[in-house]
Design an enzyme around this catalytic site. Structure first.
Site, short mmCIF file in Angstrom:
data_model
loop_
_atom_site.label_atom_id
_atom_site.label_comp_id
_atom_site.label_asym_id
_atom_site.label_seq_id
_atom_site.Cartn_x
_atom_site.Cartn_y
_atom_site.Cartn_z
CG ASP A 185 3.91 1.28 9.57
OD1 ASP A 185 3.59 2.12 10.42
OD2 ASP A 185 3.89 1.53 8.34
CE LYS A 236 -1.50 1.62 4.10
NZ LYS A 236 -1.18 3.03 4.30
CG ASN A 237 2.68 2.65 3.50
OD1 ASN A 237 1.49 2.95 3.37
ND2 ASN A 237 3.27 2.49 4.68
NE ARG A 262 1.40 10.10 10.55
CZ ARG A 262 0.92 9.06 9.91
NH1 ARG A 262 -0.17 8.48 10.31
NH2 ARG A 262 1.53 8.59 8.84
CB CYS A 269 -3.93 10.86 12.69
SG CYS A 269 -2.28 10.22 12.76
NE ARG A 300 -6.28 4.32 6.58
CZ ARG A 300 -5.24 4.80 7.25
NH1 ARG A 300 -5.29 4.92 8.55
NH2 ARG A 300 -4.14 5.15 6.62
C1 UD1 Z 1 4.96 6.73 6.43
C2 UD1 Z 1 4.09 5.51 6.27
C3 UD1 Z 1 3.61 5.01 7.62
C4 UD1 Z 1 4.81 4.80 8.54
C5 UD1 Z 1 5.69 6.04 8.59
C6 UD1 Z 1 6.97 5.83 9.38
C7 UD1 Z 1 3.06 5.91 4.11
C8 UD1 Z 1 1.83 6.25 3.34
N1 UD1 Z 1 2.95 5.89 5.45
O1 UD1 Z 1 4.14 7.76 7.03
O2 UD1 Z 1 2.94 3.78 7.42
O3 UD1 Z 1 4.33 4.54 9.85
O4 UD1 Z 1 6.06 6.43 7.26
O5 UD1 Z 1 7.70 4.77 8.86
O6 UD1 Z 1 4.10 5.64 3.53
N2 UD1 Z 1 7.40 14.52 10.51
C9 UD1 Z 1 7.54 15.87 10.78
N3 UD1 Z 1 7.39 16.75 9.75
C10 UD1 Z 1 7.09 16.36 8.49
C11 UD1 Z 1 6.95 14.98 8.22
C12 UD1 Z 1 7.11 14.08 9.25
O7 UD1 Z 1 7.82 16.24 11.92
O8 UD1 Z 1 6.96 17.23 7.60
C13 UD1 Z 1 7.56 13.53 11.60
C14 UD1 Z 1 6.30 12.74 11.87
O9 UD1 Z 1 5.40 13.43 12.73
C15 UD1 Z 1 6.86 11.49 12.48
C16 UD1 Z 1 8.16 11.29 11.72
O10 UD1 Z 1 8.50 12.56 11.19
O11 UD1 Z 1 7.13 11.68 13.84
C17 UD1 Z 1 8.11 10.29 10.59
O12 UD1 Z 1 7.00 10.57 9.77
P1 UD1 Z 1 6.93 10.18 8.23
O13 UD1 Z 1 8.07 9.31 7.86
O14 UD1 Z 1 6.72 11.43 7.45
O15 UD1 Z 1 5.60 9.33 8.18
P2 UD1 Z 1 4.63 9.26 6.98
O16 UD1 Z 1 5.38 9.49 5.72
O17 UD1 Z 1 3.43 10.11 7.26
#
Ligand code: UD1
Length: 443
Positions: free
Chosen positions: A310, A22-23, A122, A117, A402
């Site tokens: 995850d 999915k990701n 996030r 969430c 999901r």
């Molecule tokens: C993706 C995955 C999710 C997985 C996560 C971490 C997808 C669709 N989802 O989520 O399943 O749990 O990676 O492996 O691929 N952060 C910030 N600022 C930002 C972006 C992120 O502070 O602009 C922080 C987040 O709050 C979190 C950390 O960085 O604490 C990692 O988040 P991120 O890797 O971005 O997660 P997702 O990409 O949303």
């Protein structure tokens, strides 16, 4: 809302087939917005988030054909809207992946700012700062992020250093940079296999991306991208969930269609706790459990290639069945222990101290009524239910829909006693009522 009804205590045995990731599918679908030509994606999992992403693409004017259930033919030749509305972003944060491609190709994009969430705040500040480095102006307007490319409509290549590893942030900027003028270097990039998969698609569309899968990704911008055909990699989190399912039920599963090398940290940790995992070949693992019982081991979640956040909830379920005390440290998301209190209702002994969950095993689990709070938490409750004596009802399984394709069917095929209680059925059930009574009504 659908529920799962599980009668636990039976080992899972047989073969299970892993679906596409999915990701990886979500960013690859968004990448189709980078070209007016057709992008064909195979091995797309049939899960709710994909349906949401398809709706987003269609809402903004792309056509998405499905000649087969798991093949999408996406053509974004006539884009009419340049936005991802709140209704979609609030149900699926990955809708923000539309931002990079729209901004790169059309010079403008509007995406509703995702709120918090269940697993934490996030933010997407790192995505937005990256777009600004590429020359975009970014402002907030009525809860939406509005981004515009510099005069001339084209982003400019730049050097971008991420302060924190972000998976979708890396993907969004990698896609945006493909059509930028000049070269972009992303430093501190996420190394997840889904990033490399997206880069492979982008390169077959004509992009020039090097280093994806390492912390430094170099993207030479090109004038335009074209159509391509690509097969999505197998889902490493679904793979991991089934490995734990075999272990927690003391079963024996052959897990097919996976990429074991994408689950290296998990497999190493599970071997440490006593799970027997044999890589049969590049796409199959054989799990059998556990001649000498399970031992507790601490774990820390970290970006790839380390232990994935995850898989944290599923590992916690397993540790309730391991001898001794384990400390599970969550370093990626600040509020990702919601499943612990539900497992406690089933008899687990878990104490939360800040970023750590301390699990005392072995705790005999007994069936209970529990509630899913997010995607991976729901998977962990299914695992706990399979290991528990008696009957478990899991509420709000829309979370699991999901991201797991037909999980109850796959589990049933290997001997699990799990049924989906459809909304219409559950609506007719009256409270209070024993779990036994509910099961009878469903049967
Ligand atoms: C993706 C995955 C999710 C997985 C996560 C971490 C997808 C669709 N989802 O989520 O399943 O749990 O990676 O492996 O691929 N952060 C910030 N600022 C930002 C972006 C992120 O502070 O602009 C922080 C987040 O709050 C979190 C950390 O960085 O604490 C990692 O988040 P991120 O890797 O971005 O997660 P997702 O990409 O949303």
């Amino acid at each position: 809302m659908d529920k799962f009804h599980i009668k636990g205590g039976r080992p899972l045995e047989g073969r299970v087939q892993i679906s596409g990731a999915k990701n990886s599918a979500l960013p690859c679908m968004a990448a189709a917005l980078l070209t007016p030509e057709t992008v064909i994606l195979h091995n797309i999992p049939y899960v709710r988030d994909i349906i949401t992403q398809r709706r987003l693409l269609e809402d903004i004017g792309a056509t998405v054909l499905m000649p087969e259930l798991r093949t999408h033919k996406i053509t974004a030749s006539h884009i009419e809207l340049f936005e991802a509305p709140y209704e979609l972003v609030k149900t699926m944060r990955a809708s923000v992946l539309a931002l990079g491609p729209l901004l790169a190709r059309f010079g403008k994009a509007r995406v509703s700012l995702p709120g918090g969430c269940a697993i934490g705040t996030r933010p997407i500040d790192l995505h937005l700062a990256g777009f600004q480095h590429l020359g975009a102006t970014v402002r907030l307007e009525s809860g939406d992020v509005v981004a515009r490319a510099p005069r001339g409509g084209r982003l400019r290549g730049a050097e971008i250093k991420f302060d924190k590893v972000t998976v979708t942030g890396t993907e969004n900027l990698m896609m945006a940079a493909t059509l930028a003028k000049g070269t972009t270097v992303l430093r501190g990039a996420a190394c997840e296999p889904e990033i490399a998969d997206l880069a492979e698609l982008l390169n077959s569309m004509g992009a020039r991306v090097r280093g994806a899968g390492t912390p430094t990704i170099t993207i030479e911008g090109v004038e335009a991208l074209g159509g391509a055909e690509h097969t999505i990699i197998p889902d490493r989190i679904e793979t991991g969930t089934f490995i734990v399912a075999a272990a927690i039920t003391r079963g024996d599963l052959e897990i097919k269609g996976c990429h074991p090398e994408h689950s290296g940290a998990l497999i190493a940790k599970l071997r440490e706790v006593g799970v027997e995992i044999v890589e049969v070949n590049q796409s199959t693992v054989h799990v059998s459990c556990c001649p000498n019982g399970l031992r507790s081991r601490d774990v820390v979640t970290e970006p790839y290639p380390n232990f994935p956040t995850d898989m944290q909830a599923q590992y916690m379920a397993l540790m309730t069945q391991a001898e001794g005390r384990s400390v599970i440290s969550e370093t990626i998301f600040e509020n990702r222990f919601m499943h612990a209190s539900e497992m406690q209702r089933m008899g687990a002994r878990i104490q939360i101290e800040g970023h750590n969950a301390i699990v005392e095993g072995i705790s005999p689990l007994t069936g209970a009524r529990v509630q899913a709070s997010d995607l991976r938490a729901s998977a962990s409750l299914v695992l706990a239910g399979l290991a528990a004596q008696g009957e478990t009802i899991i509420d709000r399984v829309y979370h699991i829909d999901r991201g797991y394709e037909k999980i109850e069917d796959k589990l049933k095929q290997v001997g699990a006693r799990i049924e989906r209680l459809r909304d219409s059925v559950t609506a007719s059930l009256q409270m209070p009522r024993g779990v036994e009574g509910m099961a009878a009504e469903v049967a």
